[in-house]
Design a protein around this motif. Structure first.
Motif, PDB file in Angstrom:
ATOM      1  N   UNK A 164       0.847  -1.196   0.000  1.00 42.84           N
ATOM      2  CA  UNK A 164       0.000   0.000   0.000  1.00 42.84           C
ATOM      3  C   UNK A 164       0.879   1.242   0.000  1.00 42.84           C
ATOM      4  N   UNK A 165       0.446   2.314  -0.683  1.00 39.82           N
ATOM      5  CA  UNK A 165       1.272   3.527  -0.748  1.00 39.82           C
ATOM      6  C   UNK A 165       1.312   4.259   0.584  1.00 39.82           C
ATOM      7  N   UNK A 166       2.432   4.962   0.822  1.00 44.83           N
ATOM      8  CA  UNK A 166       2.644   5.759   2.025  1.00 44.83           C
ATOM      9  C   UNK A 166       2.583   7.233   1.649  1.00 44.83           C
ATOM     10  N   UNK A 167       2.124   8.075   2.570  1.00 41.27           N
ATOM     11  CA  UNK A 167       2.036   9.508   2.301  1.00 41.27           C
ATOM     12  C   UNK A 167       3.409  10.056   1.911  1.00 41.27           C
ATOM     13  N   UNK A 168       3.466  10.913   0.879  1.00 41.52           N
ATOM     14  CA  UNK A 168       4.772  11.434   0.442  1.00 41.52           C
ATOM     15  C   UNK A 168       5.378  12.383   1.475  1.00 41.52           C
ATOM     16  N   UNK A 211       8.360   7.251   6.256  1.00 45.37           N
ATOM     17  CA  UNK A 211       7.260   6.585   6.963  1.00 45.37           C
ATOM     18  C   UNK A 211       5.926   7.287   6.776  1.00 45.37           C
ATOM     19  N   UNK A 212       5.939   8.584   6.417  1.00 50.26           N
ATOM     20  CA  UNK A 212       4.692   9.309   6.223  1.00 50.26           C
ATOM     21  C   UNK A 212       4.027   9.780   7.495  1.00 50.26           C
ATOM     22  N   UNK A 213       4.693   9.663   8.642  1.00 45.76           N
ATOM     23  CA  UNK A 213       4.082  10.094   9.905  1.00 45.76           C
ATOM     24  C   UNK A 213       4.179  11.609  10.075  1.00 45.76           C
ATOM     25  N   UNK A 214       5.026  12.264   9.284  1.00 49.11           N
ATOM     26  CA  UNK A 214       5.107  13.724   9.258  1.00 49.11           C
ATOM     27  C   UNK A 214       5.510  14.138   7.850  1.00 49.11           C
ATOM     28  N   UNK A 215       5.737  15.425   7.637  1.00 52.29           N
ATOM     29  CA  UNK A 215       6.097  15.906   6.306  1.00 52.29           C
ATOM     30  C   UNK A 215       7.534  15.591   5.935  1.00 52.29           C
ATOM     31  N   UNK A 216       8.344  15.139   6.896  1.00 50.80           N
ATOM     32  CA  UNK A 216       9.741  14.806   6.661  1.00 50.80           C
ATOM     33  C   UNK A 216       9.989  13.337   6.991  1.00 50.80           C
ATOM     34  N   UNK A 217      11.069  12.762   6.501  1.00 49.69           N
ATOM     35  CA  UNK A 217      11.364  11.351   6.797  1.00 49.69           C
ATOM     36  C   UNK A 217      11.676  11.123   8.273  1.00 49.69           C
ATOM     37  N   UNK A 218      11.491   9.899   8.712  1.00 50.38           N
ATOM     38  CA  UNK A 218      11.965   9.454  10.017  1.00 50.38           C
ATOM     39  C   UNK A 218      13.417   9.009   9.871  1.00 50.38           C
ATOM     40  N   UNK A 242      23.914  -1.902  22.848  1.00 48.30           N
ATOM     41  CA  UNK A 242      23.158  -1.469  21.668  1.00 48.30           C
ATOM     42  C   UNK A 242      22.219  -0.331  22.061  1.00 48.30           C
ATOM     43  N   UNK A 243      22.156   0.659  21.201  1.00 49.68           N
ATOM     44  CA  UNK A 243      21.233   1.780  21.371  1.00 49.68           C
ATOM     45  C   UNK A 243      20.515   1.999  20.047  1.00 49.68           C
ATOM     46  N   UNK A 244      19.177   1.967  20.097  1.00 53.15           N
ATOM     47  CA  UNK A 244      18.344   2.200  18.911  1.00 53.15           C
ATOM     48  C   UNK A 244      17.541   3.467  19.149  1.00 53.15           C
ATOM     49  N   UNK A 245      17.597   4.396  18.210  1.00 51.59           N
ATOM     50  CA  UNK A 245      16.914   5.682  18.341  1.00 51.59           C
ATOM     51  C   UNK A 245      16.195   5.997  17.033  1.00 51.59           C
ATOM     52  N   UNK A 246      14.962   6.477  17.129  1.00 48.95           N
ATOM     53  CA  UNK A 246      14.244   7.004  15.974  1.00 48.95           C
ATOM     54  C   UNK A 246      14.006   8.488  16.222  1.00 48.95           C
ATOM     55  N   UNK A 247      14.321   9.300  15.234  1.00 45.84           N
ATOM     56  CA  UNK A 247      14.110  10.746  15.296  1.00 45.84           C
ATOM     57  C   UNK A 247      13.022  11.127  14.311  1.00 45.84           C
ATOM     58  N   UNK A 248      12.096  11.990  14.773  1.00 49.66           N
ATOM     59  CA  UNK A 248      11.031  12.487  13.904  1.00 49.66           C
ATOM     60  C   UNK A 248      10.922  13.994  14.026  1.00 49.66           C
ATOM     61  N   UNK A 249      10.452  14.605  12.961  1.00 49.93           N
ATOM     62  CA  UNK A 249      10.344  16.059  12.907  1.00 49.93           C
ATOM     63  C   UNK A 249       9.256  16.555  13.845  1.00 49.93           C
ATOM     64  N   UNK A 250       9.636  17.512  14.699  1.00 48.10           N
ATOM     65  CA  UNK A 250       8.692  18.151  15.597  1.00 48.10           C
ATOM     66  C   UNK A 250       8.604  19.644  15.315  1.00 48.10           C
ATOM     67  N   UNK A 278       6.740  -0.793   6.224  1.00 40.49           N
ATOM     68  CA  UNK A 278       5.607  -1.184   5.385  1.00 40.49           C
ATOM     69  C   UNK A 278       4.317  -0.706   6.038  1.00 40.49           C
ATOM     70  N   UNK A 279       3.412  -0.153   5.236  1.00 42.89           N
ATOM     71  CA  UNK A 279       2.086   0.212   5.728  1.00 42.89           C
ATOM     72  C   UNK A 279       1.220  -1.040   5.744  1.00 42.89           C
ATOM     73  N   UNK A 280       0.793  -1.467   6.919  1.00 45.63           N
ATOM     74  CA  UNK A 280       0.054  -2.725   7.028  1.00 45.63           C
ATOM     75  C   UNK A 280      -1.457  -2.545   7.120  1.00 45.63           C
ATOM     76  N   UNK A 281      -1.939  -1.312   7.327  1.00 48.69           N
ATOM     77  CA  UNK A 281      -3.380  -1.125   7.504  1.00 48.69           C
ATOM     78  C   UNK A 281      -3.975  -0.071   6.586  1.00 48.69           C
ATOM     79  N   UNK A 282      -3.193   0.489   5.673  1.00 43.31           N
ATOM     80  CA  UNK A 282      -3.726   1.411   4.685  1.00 43.31           C
ATOM     81  C   UNK A 282      -4.010   2.812   5.188  1.00 43.31           C
TER      82      UNK A 282
END
Length: 325
Positions: A164-168, A211-218, A242-250, A278-282
């Protein structure tokens, strides 16, 4: 003395009638049992197969994961996906045999994914059950079938159908990416227990994900210290390996939306490996997939984790072992 005879005859006649009715009812029940134990009615006697065959007839979108198998590149089902999200695939023996024929047998193809998009096909070279026998077995495990595929190591997820497509999103410039990464040594790593002076010992992975969760990439960052700590080492007061970090635009720039730290030994949570998105629920937002290893008896098996962005943070919504549910 004559009136007594009819009463005896009446009692005898009633007894014969009762015996006859019992025989008729018994014979009728036996015929009913025989009718439902074979032929077309046998389907109703196997409700598990009824449910399994109905699921397969609906041709659901099924998500698969590739992994390292002792005989090559393995591929196994994770879950069905759709408007309601994840649903674990559970079947009986007859259902899994039909599943193997439909999806995993030699020559069957699935959509190979990378960065949440289709990049080609993953073709099976053999299924779980062939004329030569069963591909593998795992002791004390209600085994989920697997097949062998020609998918390259860079392909970790495959799908029956199209993704399924993800928001640009607007791409990041090199300067914006470096500004976001600069926050890790000064703000994020020390709060996780990693001194700035020791961060150079870690091998760093950087994944820019649409990921499409904001206007910029994760931005996904994974720091791995190659040092293997003893299984007896307690997590308390130890710097994570191990350290795993995700950054998102705020509102004020990139900020951490997910953190995960572990020693990675037997007394702590396992290390994570990035798989794909992957978008699993559209809904236009991609989920992030990680893999991990866990011990089952005398061997290491794979588990799959999925993260969804909810309330400005990434949260685990799905965790399943691949072969031993």
């Amino acid at each position: 003395m004559i009136p007594i005879r009819p009463r005896v005859a009446t009692r005898q006649c009633g007894a014969w009638r009762l015996l006859l009715m019992t025989l008729v009812l018994t014979t009728g029940c036996d015929r009913l049992k025989n009718a439902t134990s074979g032929g077309a009615s046998s389907l109703s006697a196997d409700p598990t197969w009824l449910a399994d065959s109905a699921l397969l007839a609906g041709k659901p979108r099924i998500l698969f994961r590739t992994y390292v198998h002792e005989q090559g590149r393995g591929i196994a089902p994770i879950a069905t996906i759709g408007a309601i999200g994840f649903r674990q695939v559970m079947m009986g023996g007859r259902g899994w045999k039909a599943f193997d024929v439909n999806y995993l047998r030699d020559g069957k193809t699935l959509t190979a994914l990378r960065d949440g998009r289709a990049i080609g096909v993953a073709k099976s070279s053999r299924g779980m059950w062939e004329s030569s026998g069963q591909l593998d077995s795992i002791p004390r495990c209600n085994l989920i079938p697997t097949g062998l595929t020609d998918a390259p190591p860079s392909v970790t997820l495959a799908l029956s159908g199209s993704p399924l497509p993800v928001k640009p999103v607007t791409p990041l410039s090199d300067g914006e990416l470096q500004d976001a990464l600069a926050k890790v040594p000064t703000l994020i790593a020390p709060s996780a227990g990693i001194p700035i002076s020791l961060l150079a010992r870690y091998k760093r992975e950087v994944h820019v994900m649409s990921t499409g969760v904001s206007s910029r990439p994760s931005i996904l960052l994974i720091f791995n210290d190659p040092e293997q700590v003893p299984d007896t080492l307690q997590p308390t007061a130890q710097r994570p390996r191990q350290l795993v970090v995700v950054l998102d635009k705020g509102v004020y720039g990139y900020r951490p939306s997910y953190r995960y730290a572990t020693l990675g030994n037997a007394l702590s949570t396992p290390r994570l490996t990035f798989l794909d998105i992957l978008d699993v629920d559209g809904d236009g937002h991609a989920e992030i997939f990680f893999g991990s290893k866990y011990r089952h008896i005398d061997r290491m098996l794979d588990a799959t984790h999925a993260m969804r962005f909810e309330n400005d943070a990434w949260r685990e919504i799905f965790k399943e072992s691949m072969r031993c549910p």
